[in-house]
Scaffold this motif. Structure first.
Motif, PDB file in Angstrom:
ATOM      1  N   SER A 122       0.850  -1.187   0.000  1.00  0.00           N
ATOM      2  CA  SER A 122       0.000   0.000   0.000  1.00  0.00           C
ATOM      3  C   SER A 122       0.888   1.240   0.000  1.00  0.00           C
ATOM      4  O   SER A 122       2.062   1.165  -0.350  1.00  0.00           O
ATOM      5  N   THR A 123       0.355   2.362   0.392  1.00  0.00           N
ATOM      6  CA  THR A 123       1.022   3.638   0.163  1.00  0.00           C
ATOM      7  C   THR A 123       0.923   4.580   1.356  1.00  0.00           C
ATOM      8  O   THR A 123      -0.023   4.500   2.149  1.00  0.00           O
ATOM      9  N   ASP A 124       1.890   5.482   1.456  1.00  0.00           N
ATOM     10  CA  ASP A 124       1.828   6.539   2.468  1.00  0.00           C
ATOM     11  C   ASP A 124       0.691   7.515   2.168  1.00  0.00           C
ATOM     12  O   ASP A 124       0.258   8.263   3.049  1.00  0.00           O
ATOM     13  N   TYR A 125       0.165   7.486   0.928  1.00  0.00           N
ATOM     14  CA  TYR A 125      -0.895   8.416   0.550  1.00  0.00           C
ATOM     15  C   TYR A 125      -2.256   8.059   1.144  1.00  0.00           C
ATOM     16  O   TYR A 125      -3.250   8.722   0.845  1.00  0.00           O
ATOM     17  N   VAL A 126      -2.323   7.027   1.988  1.00  0.00           N
ATOM     18  CA  VAL A 126      -3.574   6.788   2.717  1.00  0.00           C
ATOM     19  C   VAL A 126      -3.734   7.825   3.825  1.00  0.00           C
ATOM     20  O   VAL A 126      -4.820   7.956   4.406  1.00  0.00           O
ATOM     21  N   PHE A 127      -2.666   8.569   4.124  1.00  0.00           N
ATOM     22  CA  PHE A 127      -2.706   9.581   5.180  1.00  0.00           C
ATOM     23  C   PHE A 127      -2.831  10.985   4.580  1.00  0.00           C
ATOM     24  O   PHE A 127      -2.403  11.231   3.445  1.00  0.00           O
ATOM     25  N   PRO A 128      -3.394  11.939   5.341  1.00  0.00           N
ATOM     26  CA  PRO A 128      -3.625  13.280   4.807  1.00  0.00           C
ATOM     27  C   PRO A 128      -2.373  14.127   4.682  1.00  0.00           C
ATOM     28  O   PRO A 128      -2.326  15.039   3.857  1.00  0.00           O
ATOM     29  N   GLY A 129      -1.346  13.855   5.490  1.00  0.00           N
ATOM     30  CA  GLY A 129      -0.087  14.572   5.360  1.00  0.00           C
ATOM     31  C   GLY A 129      -0.134  16.028   5.739  1.00  0.00           C
ATOM     32  O   GLY A 129       0.623  16.841   5.192  1.00  0.00           O
ATOM     33  N   ARG A 130      -0.987  16.383   6.679  1.00  0.00           N
ATOM     34  CA  ARG A 130      -1.032  17.779   7.112  1.00  0.00           C
ATOM     35  C   ARG A 130       0.229  18.146   7.898  1.00  0.00           C
ATOM     36  O   ARG A 130       0.779  17.299   8.611  1.00  0.00           O
ATOM     37  N   PRO A 131       0.687  19.388   7.781  1.00  0.00           N
ATOM     38  CA  PRO A 131       1.889  19.811   8.503  1.00  0.00           C
ATOM     39  C   PRO A 131       1.795  19.520   9.999  1.00  0.00           C
ATOM     40  O   PRO A 131       0.773  19.788  10.632  1.00  0.00           O
ATOM     41  N   GLY A 132       2.848  18.929  10.548  1.00  0.00           N
ATOM     42  CA  GLY A 132       2.914  18.662  11.978  1.00  0.00           C
ATOM     43  C   GLY A 132       2.396  17.304  12.412  1.00  0.00           C
ATOM     44  O   GLY A 132       2.550  16.931  13.582  1.00  0.00           O
ATOM     45  N   ALA A 134       3.087  14.117  10.811  1.00  0.00           N
ATOM     46  CA  ALA A 134       4.009  12.996  10.579  1.00  0.00           C
ATOM     47  C   ALA A 134       5.090  12.970  11.659  1.00  0.00           C
ATOM     48  O   ALA A 134       5.399  13.997  12.269  1.00  0.00           O
ATOM     49  N   PRO A 135       5.687  11.798  11.900  1.00  0.00           N
ATOM     50  CA  PRO A 135       5.454  10.530  11.196  1.00  0.00           C
ATOM     51  C   PRO A 135       4.178   9.833  11.674  1.00  0.00           C
ATOM     52  O   PRO A 135       3.804   9.945  12.838  1.00  0.00           O
ATOM     53  N   TYR A 136       3.558   9.101  10.759  1.00  0.00           N
ATOM     54  CA  TYR A 136       2.323   8.392  11.053  1.00  0.00           C
ATOM     55  C   TYR A 136       2.625   6.966  11.527  1.00  0.00           C
ATOM     56  O   TYR A 136       3.355   6.228  10.875  1.00  0.00           O
ATOM     57  N   GLU A 137       2.033   6.589  12.656  1.00  0.00           N
ATOM     58  CA  GLU A 137       2.113   5.206  13.120  1.00  0.00           C
ATOM     59  C   GLU A 137       1.076   4.374  12.356  1.00  0.00           C
ATOM     60  O   GLU A 137       0.146   4.910  11.748  1.00  0.00           O
ATOM     61  N   VAL A 138       1.208   3.048  12.401  1.00  0.00           N
ATOM     62  CA  VAL A 138       0.286   2.198  11.641  1.00  0.00           C
ATOM     63  C   VAL A 138      -1.154   2.355  12.100  1.00  0.00           C
ATOM     64  O   VAL A 138      -2.095   2.184  11.319  1.00  0.00           O
ATOM     65  N   PRO A 244       1.198  -8.124  13.810  1.00  0.00           N
ATOM     66  CA  PRO A 244       0.442  -6.995  13.244  1.00  0.00           C
ATOM     67  C   PRO A 244       0.079  -7.229  11.781  1.00  0.00           C
ATOM     68  O   PRO A 244       0.851  -7.812  11.020  1.00  0.00           O
ATOM     69  N   LYS A 245      -1.099  -6.774  11.399  1.00  0.00           N
ATOM     70  CA  LYS A 245      -1.557  -6.904  10.019  1.00  0.00           C
ATOM     71  C   LYS A 245      -1.152  -5.698   9.174  1.00  0.00           C
ATOM     72  O   LYS A 245      -1.211  -5.745   7.951  1.00  0.00           O
ATOM     73  N   LEU A 246      -0.769  -4.620   9.851  1.00  0.00           N
ATOM     74  CA  LEU A 246      -0.343  -3.404   9.172  1.00  0.00           C
ATOM     75  C   LEU A 246       1.112  -3.117   9.515  1.00  0.00           C
ATOM     76  O   LEU A 246       1.481  -3.063  10.695  1.00  0.00           O
ATOM     77  N   LEU A 247       1.934  -2.933   8.477  1.00  0.00           N
ATOM     78  CA  LEU A 247       3.347  -2.621   8.638  1.00  0.00           C
ATOM     79  C   LEU A 247       3.696  -1.435   7.740  1.00  0.00           C
ATOM     80  O   LEU A 247       3.002  -1.178   6.751  1.00  0.00           O
ATOM     81  N   GLN A 248       4.774  -0.748   8.068  1.00  0.00           N
ATOM     82  CA  GLN A 248       5.202   0.398   7.265  1.00  0.00           C
ATOM     83  C   GLN A 248       6.724   0.413   7.145  1.00  0.00           C
ATOM     84  O   GLN A 248       7.436   0.098   8.101  1.00  0.00           O
ATOM     85  N   PHE A 249       7.188   0.793   5.957  1.00  0.00           N
ATOM     86  CA  PHE A 249       8.628   0.844   5.712  1.00  0.00           C
ATOM     87  C   PHE A 249       8.958   2.107   4.942  1.00  0.00           C
ATOM     88  O   PHE A 249       8.262   2.452   3.976  1.00  0.00           O
ATOM     89  N   SER A 250      10.003   2.800   5.362  1.00  0.00           N
ATOM     90  CA  SER A 250      10.381   4.044   4.712  1.00  0.00           C
ATOM     91  C   SER A 250      11.816   4.400   5.041  1.00  0.00           C
ATOM     92  O   SER A 250      12.317   4.097   6.129  1.00  0.00           O
ATOM     93  N   SER A 251      12.455   5.056   4.095  1.00  0.00           N
ATOM     94  CA  SER A 251      13.740   5.680   4.362  1.00  0.00           C
ATOM     95  C   SER A 251      13.519   6.903   5.240  1.00  0.00           C
ATOM     96  O   SER A 251      12.403   7.433   5.332  1.00  0.00           O
ATOM     97  N   LEU A 294       6.236   7.812   7.100  1.00  0.00           N
ATOM     98  CA  LEU A 294       5.752   6.612   7.768  1.00  0.00           C
ATOM     99  C   LEU A 294       6.676   6.190   8.899  1.00  0.00           C
ATOM    100  O   LEU A 294       7.882   6.065   8.711  1.00  0.00           O
ATOM    101  N   SER A 295       6.107   5.926  10.056  1.00  0.00           N
ATOM    102  CA  SER A 295       6.872   5.339  11.155  1.00  0.00           C
ATOM    103  C   SER A 295       7.112   3.866  10.855  1.00  0.00           C
ATOM    104  O   SER A 295       6.223   3.168  10.364  1.00  0.00           O
ATOM    105  N   THR A 296       8.304   3.375  11.154  1.00  0.00           N
ATOM    106  CA  THR A 296       8.640   1.965  10.926  1.00  0.00           C
ATOM    107  C   THR A 296       8.624   1.156  12.222  1.00  0.00           C
ATOM    108  O   THR A 296       9.139   0.040  12.273  1.00  0.00           O
TER     109      THR A 296
END
Length: 324
Positions: A122-132, A134-138, A244-251, A294-296
């Motif tokens: 999936s994608t980080d674009y499931v989140f709204p990305g408003r300033p302040g 991030a990072p988003y936890e699963v 966990p059923k939801l995982l996140q990976f990011s540089s 994304l928080s890892t």
């Protein structure tokens, strides 16, 4: 006996790396594709055709199925494994839902039937990305700002619902990707090389976003994480339900698109006077989030490495292939 992995979109930007990494690890790796599939090396299949998907997967004894995004070349020819580019989704919303949601449902049902693990990208674009924010936890509430993010979120929901009793579905969210490509246009990062060269033309005024924060992540790193997830979850067997059923990976490398272009230009010894840095465009046809980092933590908590290649160092090694 070697385990078997099926990789959808194996002709694509990320799929090729996943196929290679699983194969190198001793797995029997079977790829599918559509516009560029070359049977019998890769199975040609339209993932929106539920009967064709069911028929193919009934023939293969597989342990894991990896379902990933397609690349820009596939988007210009035919819908591939999943539609990755937001603008393309808006141009064909029905097609986006057929591939990003309905095809995902077919694959999840097949994995349930065959007791195989489904790893869904999936994608980080499931989140709204408003300033302040991030990072988003699963566990953060998804709130997509465009159709692409919404269809990927709907795909997530489908997997969580279909596999809730079997624990055979795991979702891995990733940000924008870069890496080895057949052509720069396969990646929203690699294609910036073309923008740098375009900026060298006389009178060029190439406009480039200097607002949205990006965390470009290498496809090879993502592929290794997918392998680690497959091993971890398959080995867990009866204890898989507790994972966990939801995982996140990011540089953690953070850049705007303009900053990426500046870095590439510096590496190639090129000026960038022909490129203009621009801020957010409130009138853009597709609204992109400001920062969806994304928080890892969830990956680290289950003991999977989140180490990534250094963005600048990778390009310093590779950019010579794109010199003109």
């Amino acid at each position: 006996m070697a385990k078997t992995a099926v990789v959808t979109g194996a002709t694509g930007f990320l799929g090729r790396q996943v196929l290679q990494v699983f194969s190198s690890a001793g797995w029997k790796a079977i790829g599918t594709g559509y516009s560029r599939a070359n049977p019998p090396t890769l199975h040609k299949i339209d993932l929106s055709d539920a009967d064709a998907v069911r028929s193919l997967l009934d023939e293969i004894k597989y342990d894991t199925l990896f379902h990933e995004h397609c690349n820009s070349h596939q988007l210009t020819t035919r819908w591939g494994a999943a539609n990755r580019f937001p603008d393309k989704c808006d141009q064909d919303p029905d097609g986006a839902r057929r591939i990003n949601v309905e095809a995902t449902q077919h694959l999840a049902q097949a994995c349930n039937t065959h007791s195989a693990l489904l790893i869904y990208i999936s994608t980080d674009y499931v989140f709204p990305g408003r300033p302040g924010e991030a990072p988003y936890e699963v566990e953060a509430d998804p709130e997509p700002t465009n159709l692409y993010g919404q269809t990927k979120r709907d795909g997530e929901r489908a997997i969580l619902e279909i596999t809730q009793d079997t624990a055979l579905g795991v979702i891995l969210r990733v940000p924008v990707l870069y890496g080895k490509a057949n052509q720069p246009s396969e990646s929203a990062v690699n294609i910036l090389l073309d923008a740098v060269w375009k900026a060298q033309e006389n009178g060029a005024q190439v406009k480039m976003d200097h607002y949205a924060q990006r965390y470009p992540t290498n496809t090879e790193d993502v592929a290794h994480v997918c392998l680690d997830v497959a091993i971890k979850y398959l080995d867990a067997k009866d204890e898989r339900q507790s994972l966990p059923k939801l995982l996140q990976f990011s540089s953690e490398d953070r850049h705007t698109k303009y900053e990426i272009c500046k870095l590439l230009a510096d590496i190639m010894g090129l000026p960038l006077a022909g490129m203009i840095a621009i801020g957010a465009d409130p009138n853009a046809s597709v609204q992109r989030p400001y920062d969806t980092h994304l928080s890892t933590k969830a990956l680290q908590d289950v003991g999977i490495s989140v180490r990534t290649q250094d963005f600048e160092a990778w390009w310093r090694r590779e950019v010579k292939a794109y010199r003109k």
